[in-house]
Design an enzyme around this catalytic site. Structure first.
Site, PDB file in Angstrom:
ATOM      1  CB  SER A   1      -4.765  -5.725  -0.839  1.00 36.54           C
ATOM      2  OG  SER A   1      -5.130  -6.076   0.465  1.00 36.54           O
TER       3      SER A   1
ATOM      4  CG  ASP B   1      -6.175  -8.762   3.076  1.00 35.97           C
ATOM      5  OD1 ASP B   1      -5.700  -9.914   3.134  1.00 35.97           O
ATOM      6  OD2 ASP B   1      -5.454  -7.732   3.094  1.00 35.97           O
TER       7      ASP B   1
ATOM      8  CG  ASP C   1      -2.907  -9.255  -0.481  1.00 36.02           C
ATOM      9  OD1 ASP C   1      -3.768  -8.938   0.359  1.00 36.02           O
ATOM     10  OD2 ASP C   1      -1.820  -8.655  -0.582  1.00 36.02           O
TER      11      ASP C   1
ATOM     12  CG  ASP D   1      -1.195  -8.649   2.985  1.00 36.66           C
ATOM     13  OD1 ASP D   1      -2.427  -8.515   3.054  1.00 36.66           O
ATOM     14  OD2 ASP D   1      -0.434  -7.756   2.551  1.00 36.66           O
TER      15      ASP D   1
END
Length: 456
Positions: A98, A243, A245, A247
């Protein structure tokens, strides 16, 4: 047996080489396969330079445990979540760190229907088996095939908006050179195909594991300038940043102002309740007053949960909640198997902006004026428990209402605070909010008072 330090409360995260490497990734894949014995799982990874090799090692571990793998390639975490509930598979693993520093990586693991695997629900068992290496031989190894989930994912995302109702908009999209770019491109193509009058201005859209523009983490103030500047330069209606990734998604209004995740929770709750009154909405205890106010206005039912994705998802499932929101910019959706998505929030936001004929700033300005907040402030402290006790004792004589759902929340009527230890880092996290109609004191007063108390 080597103790693995990369296992955290909700996921796996560690420093490359020492805490996480290909051998450890192999063991994690092998342990996952042996414990759950799924027939097939989906596996994807983010853009970090180490992610592809860690993914391949994980896949080898799964295959050696007799598990078939659908390799989704470069994906955001939510594409793995989507695959795990949408396809005929029994789980998923995303290799991602992340927004952690460059020399870190990690994994997020789910079971069938994208149910989270955390310390309370199986992660400790995976850790114990990965540490011992006590693997059993299998009759037949699993197979691996590549699978492109993108077309089905895009089709699912489009279900959150009515293309006929979207008004002309100009949006700045900042993928931060993370994993979001390919989804942004595919949505742009779909918008054109359906004649949706939305223009996308893409910045840092190409995936690049060297992160030439810094690690994508828009929660850090220093990482917001590029999105804000592009919104102002292009006179856009909204800015969206993710961010690594993707999510988590962060919104900027047409003035380039960053909107705290807290107020986006209120906005998205409103989006669902405009369609269907009486739905349940799950929120975390860090900042609550605005959310409760919106739910009262739009006839929703509030349910409080401990922060952290595993807790929120469980509470949403128990209550069949339509939506769950955390002020940290994690947003969860019933129709997305109760998982968090960084793509659904901005689609809902453009739907609300279109349907109400209001700008993003005008939709949130009342919330911000009524319930000012500090945003989350992090402190490095020697001992989080001692510091929390110190705050608790300092205010005891004011007799605040106390809630210990997550850390300690103290409610003084005109203002409230929540202080809690981070689940993922050695930090104390502080949030403060006030009721403007009852409270003449500026927010900075409270911030200064508590900073002095914590650091003194």
């Amino acid at each position: 047996m080597t103790k693995l330090t990369c296992f955290k409360a909700y996921d796996i995260r560690g420093k490359l080489g020492t805490e996480l490497n290909e051998e450890i990734a192999y063991n994690i894949g092998r342990a996952y396969g042996q414990i759950y014995q799924p027939k097939t799982v989906v596996v994807g990874c983010d853009v970090r330079l180490s992610s592809e090799d860690l993914k391949q090692a994980t896949i080898k571990g799964l295959n050696d445990a007799g598990v078939n793998v659908l390799d989704l390639g470069l994906t955001g975490t939510e594409e793995v979540y989507f695959g795990a509930f949408h396809l005929d598979v029994q789980g998923g693993i995303e290799v991602t760190a992340s927004h952690n520093p460059m020399d870190y990586n990690g994994m997020k693991l789910v079971r069938e229907n994208s149910r989270p695997i955390s310390a309370d629900t199986g992660l400790k068992e995976i850790q114990a088996l990965a540490e011992s290496g006590d693997f059993t031989a299998v009759a037949a190894k699993g197979t691996t095939e590549k699978y492109n989930i993108l077309p089905e994912f895009i089709q699912h995302l489009m279900g959150y908006i009515d293309p006929q109702k979207i008004r002309p908009l100009k949006l700045v999209m900042n993928a931060g050179n993370g994993a979001a770019g390919h989804v942004v491109d595919a949505l742009e193509a779909k918008f054109k195909e359906l004649n949706i009058p939305v223009e996308l201005i893409k910045i840092h859209n190409d995936p690049d594991g060297t992160f030439p523009n810094g690690i994508p983490n828009p929660i850090l103030i220093e990482n917001r300038d590029s999105t804000r500047d592009a919104v102002l330069a292009h006179q856009a209606d909204m800015g969206i940043a993710w961010d690594g990734d993707f999510d988590r998604c962060f919104l900027f209004d047409e003035k380039g102002q960053f909107i705290e995740g807290y107020y986006i929770v209120g906005l998205l709750a409103q989006a669902f309740l405009l369609k269907q009154k009486g739905e349940k909405v799950v929120h975390d205890p860090r900042l609550v007053w605005n959310t409760l106010d919106i739910l009262e206005q739009y006839q929703g039912i509030a349910v409080q949960s401990k922060s952290g994705h595993a807790f929120i998802k469980d509470v949403m499932r128990e209550n069949n909640a339509v939506y769950g929101g955390e002020m940290s910019a994690h947003h969860y959706f019933r129709d997305f198997a109760y998982c968090d998505s960084g793509m659904i929030p901005w689609l809902l936001a453009i739907a609300v902006v279109s349907e109400t004929q209001q700008s993003l700033s005008s939709l949130v300005e009342d919330m911000i004026a009524k319930f000012p907040c500090s945003g989350e402030i992090n402190f490095k402290v020697q001992d989080t428990k001692t510091t929390i006790d110190k705050i608790f004792n300092h205010y005891a004589d004011q007799k605040p209402a106390i809630d210990q759902t997550d850390g300690v929340s103290l409610d003084f009527g005109a203002w409230r605070l929540n202080v809690r230890a981070s689940n993922t880092e050695p930090l104390l996290r502080l949030n403060i909010e006030s009721r403007a109609d009852r409270n003449p004191r500026p927010m900075q007063d409270y911030v200064d008072e508590l900073t002095a108390l914590i650091e003194g």
